[in-house]
Design a protein around this motif. Structure first.
Motif, short mmCIF file in Angstrom:
data_model
loop_
_atom_site.label_atom_id
_atom_site.label_comp_id
_atom_site.label_asym_id
_atom_site.label_seq_id
_atom_site.Cartn_x
_atom_site.Cartn_y
_atom_site.Cartn_z
N ASP A 1 0.82 -1.21 0.00
CA ASP A 1 0.00 0.00 0.00
C ASP A 1 0.86 1.27 0.00
OD1 ASP A 1 0.98 -0.29 2.56
OD2 ASP A 1 -0.90 0.25 3.55
N GLN A 2 2.20 1.10 -0.03
CA GLN A 2 3.08 2.26 -0.04
C GLN A 2 4.07 2.29 -1.20
OE1 GLN A 2 4.95 2.41 3.78
NE2 GLN A 2 3.04 2.94 4.82
N GLN B 1 -3.51 1.01 -6.31
CA GLN B 1 -2.76 1.42 -5.12
C GLN B 1 -2.32 2.88 -5.22
OE1 GLN B 1 -2.65 -0.25 -2.23
NE2 GLN B 1 -4.07 -1.46 -3.43
N ALA C 1 -5.40 4.87 -4.37
CA ALA C 1 -5.66 4.77 -2.94
C ALA C 1 -4.67 5.63 -2.15
CB ALA C 1 -5.60 3.32 -2.48
N ASP C 2 -3.41 5.65 -2.58
CA ASP C 2 -2.39 6.47 -1.91
C ASP C 2 -2.71 7.95 -2.07
OD1 ASP C 2 0.26 6.69 -0.55
OD2 ASP C 2 0.83 7.66 -2.44
N GLN D 1 -5.67 9.19 -2.47
CA GLN D 1 -6.84 9.45 -1.63
C GLN D 1 -6.43 9.60 -0.16
OE1 GLN D 1 -10.05 10.02 -2.72
NE2 GLN D 1 -10.29 10.69 -0.62
N ARG D 2 -5.51 8.75 0.30
CA ARG D 2 -5.02 8.86 1.69
C ARG D 2 -4.33 10.21 1.90
NH1 ARG D 2 -3.85 3.40 0.78
NH2 ARG D 2 -1.70 3.87 0.20
N ASP D 3 -3.52 10.62 0.91
CA ASP D 3 -2.86 11.93 1.02
C ASP D 3 -3.89 13.05 1.07
OD1 ASP D 3 -0.36 10.79 0.99
OD2 ASP D 3 0.07 11.28 -1.12
N SER D 4 -4.91 12.96 0.24
CA SER D 4 -5.96 13.96 0.21
C SER D 4 -6.71 14.00 1.53
CB SER D 4 -6.92 13.67 -0.94
OG SER D 4 -7.98 14.59 -0.96
N ASP D 5 -7.04 12.83 2.07
CA ASP D 5 -7.73 12.76 3.37
C ASP D 5 -6.88 13.35 4.48
OD1 ASP D 5 -9.80 11.52 2.04
OD2 ASP D 5 -9.35 9.50 2.80
N ARG D 6 -5.57 13.06 4.44
CA ARG D 6 -4.64 13.62 5.44
C ARG D 6 -4.59 15.14 5.32
NH1 ARG D 6 -1.45 9.26 4.89
NH2 ARG D 6 -0.36 10.11 3.11
#
Length: 173
Positions: free
Chosen positions: A72-73, A142, A145-146, A148-153
Motif C-alpha cells: 500500500d506504499q 494502489q 488509494a495512496d 486518496q489517503r494523502d488527500s484525506d490527510r
C-alpha cells in the motif's frame, strides 16, 4: 502486502531449451553403432548433464530469491542470491505503468511491466511478471488509494488548523 510473487515459470525457458539441446542429439546418436563414438558421446553427455544440473540449481535459486511486490506504499523488486539488488518505488512517484506481452507471452500469461517514475532512475523494467495486465491494474489502484489517503490527510490537517484558529479567536461579545 497486496501482491508478492516470484517471476513467471517461463523464467526457466533457457534451461528447458538446453535440456532439449542435450537430450535430442543424444537420442539421435544413440542409433549409431560405433563404440568409440558412443564412449566420447557418453563423456560429453555426462559433462553436459552435470553442467545443466548446476545451471538449473543456480537458476532455481535465483528464481527463488527474486521477488516482485506491491504494497500500500510502494512497488518493490529484489533479486540475487549472492549479490543482491533491488528497487523500491514509492507509489506517489509513479507516473505511468505499461506492460508488454508477445503472442507467446500472452498464451503463457507472462510479460514485461515498465514503471515510469519521477525518481532518478526513470523507467524501471521488470521481466517475467505473471499476469502483467492484472499487476498494472493493481499498481494503478494502489496509486489512486495512496492519493486518496494523502488527500484525506491534507483535508484533516486543514480542518484541524481551522478548528485551532477558531479556538484562538477571542470572542467579542
Amino acid at each position: 502486502m497486496i501482491l508478492a510473487s516470484n517471476p513467471h515459470w517461463f523464467y526457466f525457458w533457457k534451461e528447458v531449451a538446453a535440456a532439449i539441446g542435450i537430450v535430442a542429439p543424444l537420442l539421435l546418436l544413440s542409433v549409431v553403432d560405433a563404440s568409440w563414438l558412443n564412449d566420447a558421446i557418453g563423456w560429453i553427455a555426462l559433462i553436459a548433464f552435470v553442467v545443466l544440473v548446476i545451471d538449473i540449481i543456480v537458476a532455481f535459486l535465483n528464481w527463488k530469491t527474486t521477488r516482485f511486490a506491491i504494497t500500500d506504499q510502494r512497488v518493490a523488486y529484489q533479486s540475487g542470491m549472492f549479490r543482491r539488488r533491488g528497487v523500491s518505488i514509492p507509489l506517489n512517484r509513479i507516473n505511468n505503468v505499461n506492460f508488454n506481452q508477445s503472442m507467446i507471452a500472452r498464451m503463457l500469461n507472462n510479460g514485461v511491466v515498465t514503471i515510469e517514475s519521477a525518481g532518478e532512475t526513470g523507467d524501471s523494467v521488470f521481466e517475467n511478471i505473471p499476469n502483467p495486465e492484472h499487476v498494472r491494474t493493481l499498481i494503478f489502484a494502489q496509486v489512486e488509494a495512496d492519493e486518496q489517503r494523502d488527500s484525506d490527510r491534507d483535508a484533516a490537517s486543514l480542518a484541524k488548523a481551522l478548528r485551532d484558529q477558531q479556538a484562538n479567536i477571542p470572542s467579542t461579545g
